[in-house]
Design a protein around this motif. Structure first.
Motif, short mmCIF file in Angstrom:
data_model
loop_
_atom_site.label_atom_id
_atom_site.label_comp_id
_atom_site.label_asym_id
_atom_site.label_seq_id
_atom_site.Cartn_x
_atom_site.Cartn_y
_atom_site.Cartn_z
N PRO A 16 -22.36 -15.93 59.45
CA PRO A 16 -21.08 -16.37 60.01
C PRO A 16 -21.30 -16.95 61.41
O PRO A 16 -22.18 -16.50 62.15
N ALA A 17 -20.52 -17.96 61.75
CA ALA A 17 -20.60 -18.58 63.07
C ALA A 17 -19.43 -18.10 63.92
O ALA A 17 -18.37 -17.75 63.40
N GLY A 18 -19.63 -18.13 65.23
CA GLY A 18 -18.58 -17.75 66.16
C GLY A 18 -18.54 -18.69 67.35
O GLY A 18 -19.31 -19.67 67.41
N PRO A 19 -17.66 -18.42 68.31
CA PRO A 19 -17.52 -19.31 69.46
C PRO A 19 -18.83 -19.59 70.20
O PRO A 19 -18.99 -20.66 70.77
N GLY A 20 -19.78 -18.67 70.18
CA GLY A 20 -21.06 -18.89 70.85
C GLY A 20 -21.91 -19.97 70.18
O GLY A 20 -22.89 -20.43 70.77
N ASP A 21 -21.52 -20.38 68.99
CA ASP A 21 -22.24 -21.43 68.26
C ASP A 21 -21.65 -22.82 68.49
O ASP A 21 -22.12 -23.79 67.91
N THR A 22 -20.63 -22.91 69.34
CA THR A 22 -19.90 -24.17 69.51
C THR A 22 -20.80 -25.35 69.81
O THR A 22 -20.72 -26.39 69.15
N ASP A 23 -21.66 -25.24 70.81
CA ASP A 23 -22.47 -26.39 71.22
C ASP A 23 -23.42 -26.83 70.10
O ASP A 23 -23.56 -28.03 69.84
N ALA A 24 -24.05 -25.89 69.44
CA ALA A 24 -25.00 -26.24 68.37
C ALA A 24 -24.27 -26.86 67.19
O ALA A 24 -24.75 -27.83 66.59
N ILE A 25 -23.10 -26.33 66.84
CA ILE A 25 -22.33 -26.88 65.72
C ILE A 25 -21.84 -28.28 66.07
O ILE A 25 -21.90 -29.20 65.25
N GLN A 26 -21.35 -28.45 67.28
CA GLN A 26 -20.86 -29.76 67.68
C GLN A 26 -21.99 -30.80 67.61
O GLN A 26 -21.80 -31.90 67.08
N ALA A 27 -23.16 -30.46 68.11
CA ALA A 27 -24.30 -31.39 68.07
C ALA A 27 -24.67 -31.74 66.63
O ALA A 27 -24.94 -32.90 66.31
#
Length: 166
Positions: A16-27
């Motif tokens: 599962p992904a969370g807010p801490g993954d924002t930058d990597a997911i956005q990229a």
């Protein structure tokens, strides 16, 4: 198992992904969009599409409880190589795979995790839905989706509404 531990032992662990993954997911989303979707967009749609991936909005969706995100991790470096998100129990909101990992099974593995999760939450026969970019229709068909009516267009963005049985 904690919420952040991988759910599958594959070439790409999925968690599962969370807010801490924002930058990597956005990229990842931007890279996949520019390579695969960008050529299908009219010029006026490009900025709005990228704006829809803005960090603040993405971070909010990662933590709002209405969206469920998972990431597949590159076994070589542990970086996300794919992401999937459901909005509610049956709407496939995002499915992106980093270009070098496309056609490797990452998307199918992510879809299996998301689908299993959704069926546990709501075990009814309601179909899953997705608005597929036109160039992604064959990939969604391989996942069991079928066209639901005619292709749509708004603001230079074209998509095909699709359904998959629950």
């Amino acid at each position: 198992m904690s919420a952040r531990e991988p759910q599958h032992t594959l070439a790409w662990p999925i968690r599962p992904a969370g807010p801490g993954d924002t930058d990597a997911i956005q990229a990842l989303m931007v890279a996949a969009t520019i390579r695969s979707i960008w050529p299908t967009l009219d010029a006026e749609a490009r900025d709005p599409v990228l704006a829809s991936y803005a960090r603040a909005g993405l971070r909010q969706r990662l933590g709002d409880g209405q969206h469920h995100f998972w990431v597949a991790l590159d076994a070589e470096g542990g970086d996300p190589c794919g992401v999937i998100a459901l909005h509610g129990p049956r709407k496939l909101q995002y499915l992106f795979v980093r270009p070098r990992w496309q056609r490797s099974g990452v998307g199918r593995a992510l879809w299996q995790v998301a689908r299993e999760h959704a069926l546990k939450l709501q075990a009814d026969p309601a179909p899953f839905t997705v608005n597929a970019s036109l160039n992604a229709v064959p990939a969604y068909e391989k996942l069991g989706f079928v066209a639901d009516g005619a292709a749509q267009e708004e603001g230079g963005w074209r998509w095909q509404p699709m359904l998959a049985q629950g």
